[in-house]
Design a protein around this motif. Structure first.
Motif, PDB file in Angstrom:
ATOM      1  N   VAL A  53      62.847 110.046 -42.605  1.00 45.23           N
ATOM      2  CA  VAL A  53      63.957 109.705 -43.116  1.00 45.23           C
ATOM      3  C   VAL A  53      64.027 109.060 -44.144  1.00 45.23           C
ATOM      4  N   ASN A  54      63.172 108.012 -44.139  1.00 43.56           N
ATOM      5  CA  ASN A  54      62.909 107.034 -45.480  1.00 43.56           C
ATOM      6  C   ASN A  54      62.545 107.960 -46.638  1.00 43.56           C
ATOM      7  N   ILE A  55      61.546 108.669 -46.303  1.00 41.39           N
ATOM      8  CA  ILE A  55      61.025 109.545 -47.697  1.00 41.39           C
ATOM      9  C   ILE A  55      62.054 110.475 -48.075  1.00 41.39           C
ATOM     10  N   LEU A  56      62.876 111.014 -47.059  1.00 38.47           N
ATOM     11  CA  LEU A  56      63.907 111.952 -47.469  1.00 38.47           C
ATOM     12  C   LEU A  56      65.065 111.060 -48.306  1.00 38.47           C
ATOM     13  N   HIS A  57      65.239 109.910 -48.038  1.00 37.31           N
ATOM     14  CA  HIS A  57      66.245 108.958 -48.520  1.00 37.31           C
ATOM     15  C   HIS A  57      65.872 108.817 -50.114  1.00 37.31           C
ATOM     16  N   LYS A  58      64.729 108.784 -50.289  1.00 39.52           N
ATOM     17  CA  LYS A  58      64.225 108.510 -51.640  1.00 39.52           C
ATOM     18  C   LYS A  58      64.412 109.772 -52.224  1.00 39.52           C
ATOM     19  N   VAL A  59      64.061 110.971 -51.869  1.00 36.22           N
ATOM     20  CA  VAL A  59      64.613 112.107 -52.446  1.00 36.22           C
ATOM     21  C   VAL A  59      66.183 112.117 -52.921  1.00 36.22           C
ATOM     22  N   TYR A  60      66.800 111.748 -51.838  1.00 31.94           N
ATOM     23  CA  TYR A  60      68.310 111.907 -52.006  1.00 31.94           C
ATOM     24  C   TYR A  60      68.595 110.935 -53.156  1.00 31.94           C
ATOM     25  N   ASP A  61      67.953 109.776 -53.350  1.00 31.79           N
ATOM     26  CA  ASP A  61      68.345 108.905 -54.337  1.00 31.79           C
ATOM     27  C   ASP A  61      68.066 109.299 -55.597  1.00 31.79           C
ATOM     28  N   SER A  62      67.065 110.549 -55.743  1.00 37.02           N
ATOM     29  CA  SER A  62      66.621 111.108 -57.093  1.00 37.02           C
ATOM     30  C   SER A  62      67.327 112.176 -57.526  1.00 37.02           C
ATOM     31  N   ILE A  63      68.149 112.854 -56.401  1.00 34.68           N
ATOM     32  CA  ILE A  63      68.820 113.879 -56.779  1.00 34.68           C
ATOM     33  C   ILE A  63      70.074 113.953 -57.385  1.00 34.68           C
ATOM     34  N   THR A  64      70.146 114.544 -58.515  1.00 34.44           N
ATOM     35  CA  THR A  64      71.534 114.795 -59.149  1.00 34.44           C
ATOM     36  C   THR A  64      72.498 115.906 -58.642  1.00 34.44           C
ATOM     37  N   ASP A 106      82.191 129.197 -57.990  1.00 32.23           N
ATOM     38  CA  ASP A 106      81.974 127.739 -58.385  1.00 32.23           C
ATOM     39  C   ASP A 106      80.788 127.491 -57.225  1.00 32.23           C
ATOM     40  N   CYS A 107      79.726 126.668 -57.854  1.00 30.43           N
ATOM     41  CA  CYS A 107      78.928 126.053 -57.132  1.00 30.43           C
ATOM     42  C   CYS A 107      78.469 124.651 -57.315  1.00 30.43           C
ATOM     43  N   THR A 108      77.962 124.265 -56.258  1.00 31.68           N
ATOM     44  CA  THR A 108      77.654 122.765 -56.214  1.00 31.68           C
ATOM     45  C   THR A 108      76.009 122.839 -55.936  1.00 31.68           C
ATOM     46  N   THR A 109      75.241 122.169 -56.670  1.00 29.81           N
ATOM     47  CA  THR A 109      73.643 122.202 -56.536  1.00 29.81           C
ATOM     48  C   THR A 109      73.258 120.666 -56.474  1.00 29.81           C
ATOM     49  N   LEU A 110      72.214 120.590 -55.845  1.00 24.16           N
ATOM     50  CA  LEU A 110      71.505 119.255 -55.639  1.00 24.16           C
ATOM     51  C   LEU A 110      70.140 119.622 -56.505  1.00 24.16           C
ATOM     52  N   ALA A 111      70.209 118.849 -57.723  1.00 29.03           N
ATOM     53  CA  ALA A 111      69.100 119.022 -58.696  1.00 29.03           C
ATOM     54  C   ALA A 111      67.912 118.048 -58.604  1.00 29.03           C
ATOM     55  N   MET A 118      80.648 110.794 -40.651  1.00 29.53           N
ATOM     56  CA  MET A 118      79.169 110.777 -41.028  1.00 29.53           C
ATOM     57  C   MET A 118      79.304 110.484 -42.768  1.00 29.53           C
ATOM     58  N   ASP A 119      78.480 109.868 -42.873  1.00 29.49           N
ATOM     59  CA  ASP A 119      78.131 109.164 -44.523  1.00 29.49           C
ATOM     60  C   ASP A 119      77.528 110.238 -45.536  1.00 29.49           C
ATOM     61  N   GLU A 120      77.785 110.154 -46.462  1.00 33.96           N
ATOM     62  CA  GLU A 120      77.133 111.194 -47.588  1.00 33.96           C
ATOM     63  C   GLU A 120      75.497 111.523 -47.360  1.00 33.96           C
ATOM     64  N   PHE A 121      74.859 110.443 -47.285  1.00 34.87           N
ATOM     65  CA  PHE A 121      73.383 110.822 -47.062  1.00 34.87           C
ATOM     66  C   PHE A 121      73.300 111.499 -45.688  1.00 34.87           C
ATOM     67  N   SER A 122      73.714 111.197 -44.775  1.00 33.70           N
ATOM     68  CA  SER A 122      73.578 112.270 -43.468  1.00 33.70           C
ATOM     69  C   SER A 122      73.953 113.524 -43.559  1.00 33.70           C
ATOM     70  N   VAL A 123      74.996 113.688 -44.422  1.00 33.99           N
ATOM     71  CA  VAL A 123      75.172 115.489 -44.798  1.00 33.99           C
ATOM     72  C   VAL A 123      74.093 115.979 -45.757  1.00 33.99           C
ATOM     73  N   VAL A 124      73.976 115.259 -46.651  1.00 31.88           N
ATOM     74  CA  VAL A 124      72.784 115.876 -47.489  1.00 31.88           C
ATOM     75  C   VAL A 124      71.422 115.907 -46.908  1.00 31.88           C
ATOM     76  N   LEU A 125      71.026 114.862 -46.017  1.00 34.28           N
ATOM     77  CA  LEU A 125      69.922 114.917 -45.272  1.00 34.28           C
ATOM     78  C   LEU A 125      69.858 116.276 -44.404  1.00 34.28           C
ATOM     79  N   CYS A 180      64.406 121.409 -59.881  1.00 31.72           N
ATOM     80  CA  CYS A 180      64.552 122.634 -58.837  1.00 31.72           C
ATOM     81  C   CYS A 180      65.997 122.287 -58.414  1.00 31.72           C
ATOM     82  N   TYR A 181      66.535 123.286 -57.729  1.00 30.67           N
ATOM     83  CA  TYR A 181      67.958 123.363 -57.477  1.00 30.67           C
ATOM     84  C   TYR A 181      68.266 123.700 -56.071  1.00 30.67           C
ATOM     85  N   ILE A 182      68.981 122.959 -55.157  1.00 27.30           N
ATOM     86  CA  ILE A 182      69.196 123.311 -53.841  1.00 27.30           C
ATOM     87  C   ILE A 182      70.730 123.945 -53.947  1.00 27.30           C
ATOM     88  N   LEU A 183      70.912 124.934 -53.339  1.00 19.76           N
ATOM     89  CA  LEU A 183      72.260 125.440 -53.464  1.00 19.76           C
ATOM     90  C   LEU A 183      73.047 124.820 -52.327  1.00 19.76           C
TER      91      LEU A 183
END
Length: 172
Positions: A28-39, A112-117, A1-8, A59-62
């Protein structure tokens, strides 16, 4: 499974983006644009993720780890509001998506945390490109704010009634 699929899967599991159907290519295309904008932002145990009173910009996603959310009372006391783990599919600081208002609570890494910002500026730019994204997310936020206002009004009524009953009992 690629990284985008996991984050999706993670994006779709949180209420902010759960209206998107990952079986529909348009969503999925819209969420891919969100994915591309996440840090991806990583925090060590004890780090402040959000500080009450600071201007909101992300905004943070834990994604992994544990956080503790606190708030300062008008008297200056710190009260615990909640503890969350990434398994609970939580996000915080979502008001930064629609404005730069001061943060209403403090969020600290309990491990220790990882967030999607996602920055508010990037989100608004995405909404110009993808109005469906803006509509669905802002509708969710509006529903949550309306629910919060109803709960606050109920709490106020309960407190008023308790105060009134206390005063009545004092005069007897």
């Amino acid at each position: 499974m690629d990284e985008f699929s996991v984050v999706l899967e993670k994006l779709n599991s949180i209420p902010l983006f759960s209206d998107f159907d990952i079986k529909k290519q348009e969503d999925v295309n819209i969420l891919h644009k969100v994915y591309d904008s996440i840090t991806v932002k990583k925090f060590k145990k004890g780090d402040l993720i959000i500080k009450e009173g600071d201007e909101g910009d992300f905004c943070y996603i834990l994604y992994s780890g544990l956080v503790n959310i606190t708030r300062t009372t008008p008297a200056g006391d710190i009260i615990a509001l909640a503890n969350f783990s990434s398994a609970q599919n939580v996000f915080f600081g979502e008001n930064a998506l629609i404005g730069n208002d001061p943060r209403s609570a403090t969020v600290m890494a309990e491990s220790d945390c990882t967030t999607l910002a996602l920055s508010g500026k990037k989100f608004l730019h995405l909404c110009e490109q993808e109005p469906t994204l803006g509509f669905r997310v802002v509708l969710y936020l509006a529903k949550q704010m309306a629910k919060t206002i109803r709960e606050i009004n109920n709490d106020k009524a309960t407190l008023f009634e308790a105060l009134y009953n206390e005063i009545e009992g004092y005069h007897e």
